[in-house]
Design an enzyme around this catalytic site. Structure first.
Site, PDB file in Angstrom:
ATOM      1  N   GLU A   1       8.824  -3.280  17.786  1.00 27.13           N
ATOM      2  CA  GLU A   1       7.853  -3.473  16.698  1.00 27.13           C
ATOM      3  C   GLU A   1       6.525  -3.969  17.266  1.00 27.13           C
ATOM      4  O   GLU A   1       5.459  -3.569  16.805  1.00 27.13           O
ATOM      5  CB  GLU A   1       8.375  -4.472  15.658  1.00 27.13           C
ATOM      6  CG  GLU A   1       9.552  -3.965  14.840  1.00 27.13           C
ATOM      7  CD  GLU A   1       9.167  -2.938  13.773  1.00 27.13           C
ATOM      8  OE1 GLU A   1       7.990  -2.583  13.641  1.00 27.13           O
ATOM      9  OE2 GLU A   1      10.085  -2.496  13.068  1.00 27.13           O
TER      10      GLU A   1
ATOM     11  N   GLU B   1       6.976   7.855  14.291  1.00 27.39           N
ATOM     12  CA  GLU B   1       7.230   7.265  12.971  1.00 27.39           C
ATOM     13  C   GLU B   1       8.118   8.181  12.123  1.00 27.39           C
ATOM     14  O   GLU B   1       8.990   7.722  11.386  1.00 27.39           O
ATOM     15  CB  GLU B   1       5.915   7.020  12.221  1.00 27.39           C
ATOM     16  CG  GLU B   1       5.007   5.967  12.842  1.00 27.39           C
ATOM     17  CD  GLU B   1       5.502   4.543  12.610  1.00 27.39           C
ATOM     18  OE1 GLU B   1       6.469   4.359  11.849  1.00 27.39           O
ATOM     19  OE2 GLU B   1       4.925   3.621  13.198  1.00 27.39           O
TER      20      GLU B   1
ATOM     21  N   TRP C   1       0.859  -1.192   0.000  1.00 25.28           N
ATOM     22  CA  TRP C   1       0.000   0.000   0.000  1.00 25.28           C
ATOM     23  C   TRP C   1       0.891   1.235   0.000  1.00 25.28           C
ATOM     24  O   TRP C   1       2.056   1.161   0.405  1.00 25.28           O
ATOM     25  CB  TRP C   1      -0.937  -0.011   1.215  1.00 25.28           C
ATOM     26  CG  TRP C   1      -0.245  -0.005   2.552  1.00 25.28           C
ATOM     27  CD1 TRP C   1       0.108  -1.095   3.296  1.00 25.28           C
ATOM     28  CD2 TRP C   1       0.213   1.141   3.295  1.00 25.28           C
ATOM     29  NE1 TRP C   1       0.749  -0.703   4.446  1.00 25.28           N
ATOM     30  CE2 TRP C   1       0.821   0.674   4.473  1.00 25.28           C
ATOM     31  CE3 TRP C   1       0.158   2.528   3.087  1.00 25.28           C
ATOM     32  CZ2 TRP C   1       1.374   1.516   5.434  1.00 25.28           C
ATOM     33  CZ3 TRP C   1       0.710   3.383   4.041  1.00 25.28           C
ATOM     34  CH2 TRP C   1       1.302   2.870   5.191  1.00 25.28           C
TER      35      TRP C   1
ATOM     36  N   THR D   1       4.700  -1.005  18.775  1.00 27.24           N
ATOM     37  CA  THR D   1       4.035  -0.136  17.791  1.00 27.24           C
ATOM     38  C   THR D   1       2.813  -0.855  17.196  1.00 27.24           C
ATOM     39  O   THR D   1       1.803  -0.223  16.909  1.00 27.24           O
ATOM     40  CB  THR D   1       4.984   0.309  16.652  1.00 27.24           C
ATOM     41  OG1 THR D   1       5.670  -0.828  16.156  1.00 27.24           O
ATOM     42  CG2 THR D   1       5.990   1.327  17.131  1.00 27.24           C
TER      43      THR D   1
ATOM     44  N   GLU E   1       8.737   1.338   6.434  1.00 26.16           N
ATOM     45  CA  GLU E   1       8.385   2.200   7.564  1.00 26.16           C
ATOM     46  C   GLU E   1       8.123   3.638   7.117  1.00 26.16           C
ATOM     47  O   GLU E   1       7.288   4.333   7.697  1.00 26.16           O
ATOM     48  CB  GLU E   1       9.525   2.205   8.590  1.00 26.16           C
ATOM     49  CG  GLU E   1       9.620   0.950   9.439  1.00 26.16           C
ATOM     50  CD  GLU E   1       8.539   0.905  10.515  1.00 26.16           C
ATOM     51  OE1 GLU E   1       7.978   1.959  10.859  1.00 26.16           O
ATOM     52  OE2 GLU E   1       8.256  -0.200  10.998  1.00 26.16           O
TER      53      GLU E   1
ATOM     54  N   ASP F   1       1.689  -3.887   9.241  1.00 28.47           N
ATOM     55  CA  ASP F   1       3.118  -3.818   8.859  1.00 28.47           C
ATOM     56  C   ASP F   1       4.004  -4.077  10.078  1.00 28.47           C
ATOM     57  O   ASP F   1       4.992  -4.812  10.004  1.00 28.47           O
ATOM     58  CB  ASP F   1       3.472  -2.398   8.369  1.00 28.47           C
ATOM     59  CG  ASP F   1       3.202  -2.199   6.882  1.00 28.47           C
ATOM     60  OD1 ASP F   1       2.670  -3.114   6.241  1.00 28.47           O
ATOM     61  OD2 ASP F   1       3.551  -1.109   6.386  1.00 28.47           O
ATOM     62  N   GLU F   2       3.648  -3.446  11.196  1.00 27.55           N
ATOM     63  CA  GLU F   2       4.484  -3.578  12.402  1.00 27.55           C
ATOM     64  C   GLU F   2       4.536  -5.042  12.847  1.00 27.55           C
ATOM     65  O   GLU F   2       5.559  -5.540  13.302  1.00 27.55           O
ATOM     66  CB  GLU F   2       3.945  -2.716  13.556  1.00 27.55           C
ATOM     67  CG  GLU F   2       3.654  -1.262  13.225  1.00 27.55           C
ATOM     68  CD  GLU F   2       4.873  -0.426  12.863  1.00 27.55           C
ATOM     69  OE1 GLU F   2       5.933  -0.986  12.561  1.00 27.55           O
ATOM     70  OE2 GLU F   2       4.738   0.816  12.871  1.00 27.55           O
TER      71      GLU F   2
ATOM     72  N   HIS G   1       6.967  -6.851  10.742  1.00 24.86           N
ATOM     73  CA  HIS G   1       8.339  -6.497  11.143  1.00 24.86           C
ATOM     74  C   HIS G   1       8.708  -7.162  12.461  1.00 24.86           C
ATOM     75  O   HIS G   1       9.831  -7.641  12.643  1.00 24.86           O
ATOM     76  CB  HIS G   1       8.470  -4.973  11.298  1.00 24.86           C
ATOM     77  CG  HIS G   1       8.247  -4.218  10.015  1.00 24.86           C
ATOM     78  ND1 HIS G   1       7.948  -2.880   9.971  1.00 24.86           N
ATOM     79  CD2 HIS G   1       8.288  -4.640   8.722  1.00 24.86           C
ATOM     80  CE1 HIS G   1       7.820  -2.500   8.702  1.00 24.86           C
ATOM     81  NE2 HIS G   1       8.008  -3.552   7.934  1.00 24.86           N
TER      82      HIS G   1
ATOM     83  N   HIS H   1       4.674   5.030   6.915  1.00 24.56           N
ATOM     84  CA  HIS H   1       3.820   5.211   8.104  1.00 24.56           C
ATOM     85  C   HIS H   1       3.715   6.681   8.511  1.00 24.56           C
ATOM     86  O   HIS H   1       2.619   7.218   8.689  1.00 24.56           O
ATOM     87  CB  HIS H   1       4.361   4.387   9.280  1.00 24.56           C
ATOM     88  CG  HIS H   1       4.415   2.919   9.001  1.00 24.56           C
ATOM     89  ND1 HIS H   1       4.992   2.003   9.860  1.00 24.56           N
ATOM     90  CD2 HIS H   1       3.965   2.191   7.941  1.00 24.56           C
ATOM     91  CE1 HIS H   1       4.892   0.796   9.355  1.00 24.56           C
ATOM     92  NE2 HIS H   1       4.272   0.881   8.179  1.00 24.56           N
TER      93      HIS H   1
HETATM   94 FE   LIG Z   1       7.829  -0.842  12.658  1.00 27.51          FE
HETATM   95 FE   LIG Z   2       6.130   2.145  11.824  1.00 28.92          FE
END
Ligand SMILES: [Fe+2]
Ligand SMILES: [Fe+2]
Length: 394
Positions: A225, A134, A89, A228, A172, A257-258, A261, A175
């Protein structure tokens, strides 16, 4: 970690079984206090100070070989956790399309403003703090590149550790961009003060106590991670309850996403526990003894010398990131890494294991006592420059 407030499950502004009912009209410009001119006394507010001793290069040099020997493993197990760019995205997917004709674009912005009008100022304090965190991404890439044996030696190194770090940074990077654009279009926040805070924060750096040591560094990133992931998940939940499903989707998408990660970093620590059990266990204990410092702990807006503490207190009160979450993350990682069942370690490793495996209940007990003390104290509040100096309960 803020430890002075009880764990909020439902902020006062979110009705029970909340739906997207309209509760407030959009704030008029007249109601928004004007930003006070910077006075020299206020502008001179001192930024936060560093807390760790400056130990550097604490990994014995011969252990660089551990990371060299894991390069093939990293290529096969860590790099696949990245997403191809064309399947990712992008911030523009979630904000009004800038290629629309002007009147349509303006309509979309008006709709966005109508949705965010429901959300209270205290929510924006937390969302802004998350966005600023971020946006200080250059600091985190720098931090990972301080780690011996895994740093990007050239800026375009083909080593899988370096390839991961660059691509992770690129993921990242979306974000902060997305949250920043959304906040800008909402009209609810003081972008100038936010931008100043970001500039101060990137200039200040961070001090996680990782000592150029990738054992410590990957424990830190695993924890962080997940933190977050929890925090963005909670801002998503509150956005939905407060009447903005688009913002909820944005925060939820970032949270996903976090999570990916977190999985990558936790996998690396899992592998270190397999190939070098005692050192990895000792590293986990070391980071937990220092306490995992939030990445934006040096945030500063030039005004409030306790800005991070105040932001953290609001996040705690709204249930976005709490002391209980900290203990939950620790327990989750203990389970994921199977720390209670580790065998074959030295005395130092076993001592580290005992410390880490008994830590979560201690954190919870300390938090209960802090909550008790907080209940005896008069309620406190703080003014946040990010929301035009409005006063928010801590
Ligand atoms: Fe992250
Ligand atoms: Fe992030």
């Amino acid at each position: 970690m803020q430890a002075s407030y009880s764990l909020a499950t439902r902020p006062a502004w979110v009705p029970r079984g909340a739906s997207a009912t309209r509760r407030r009209s959009p704030p008029s410009t007249a109601a928004v206090p004007r930003r006070p001119p910077p006075s020299s006394a206020v502008a001179a507010a001192a930024p936060p100070v560093l807390k760790h001793r400056r130990t550097t290069h604490s990994m014995p040099p011969e252990k660089v070989e551990v990371f060299r020997s894991l390069e093939d493993w990293a290529s096969q197990n860590v790099l696949p956790l990245l997403k191809p760019v064309d399947q990712c995205w992008q911030p523009h997917d979630f904000v009004p399309d800038s290629s629309l004709p002007t009147d349509e674009f303006t309509d979309r912005v008006a709709q966005l403003r109508e949705r965010t009008a429901e959300l209270p100022d205290e929510y924006f304090v937390v969302l802004v703090g998350d966005m600023i965190t971020e946006d200080a991404l250059p600091t985190y890439q720098t931090m990972i590149n301080t780690l011996d044996g895994v740093r990007d030696e050239t800026g375009a190194s083909q080593c899988p550790w370096a390839a991961w770090t660059r691509a992770w940074t690129a993921e990242e990077n979306r974000h902060g961009d997305l949250l920043r654009t959304y906040l800008y279009l909402s009209g609810r926040v003081d972008m100038l003060m936010i931008e100043r805070t970001v500039q101060y924060l990137i200039g200040a750096g961070m001090d996680p106590g990782t000592e150029n040591n990738p054992y410590l560094g990957f424990v830190y990133t695993s924890f962080q991670e997940r933190a977050t992931f929890v925090s963005h998940g909670n801002t998503a939940r509150l956005a939905k309850a407060g009447g903005d499903p688009v913002l909820a989707r944005i925060c939820g998408t970032i949270a996903a996403d976090e999570r990916r990660h977190e999985n990558a970093y936790a996998k690396i620590v899992e592998k270190l526990l397999e190939v070098d059990t005692t050192s990895a266990m000792v590293a986990i204990a070391d980071m937990m003894r220092k306490k995992i410092t939030m990445p934006a702990h040096l945030m500063h807006d030039g005004r409030d010398p306790k800005l991070f503490e105040h932001f953290s207190a609001v996040a705690q009160r709204l249930g976005v990131y709490t002391a209980d979450d900290y203990a939950d993350i620790l327990e989750f990682l203990i389970g994921r890494w199977g720390l209670e069942k580790l065998e074959g370690m030295t005395v130092e490793g076993r001592r580290a294991q005992d410390f880490v495996c008994g830590l979560a209940p201690r954190i919870r007990r300390l938090q209960e006592r802090a909550d008790e003390r907080a209940r005896m104290m008069a309620p406190q509040s703080a003014r946040f420059s990010w929301i035009f100096n409005k006063e928010i309960k801590l």
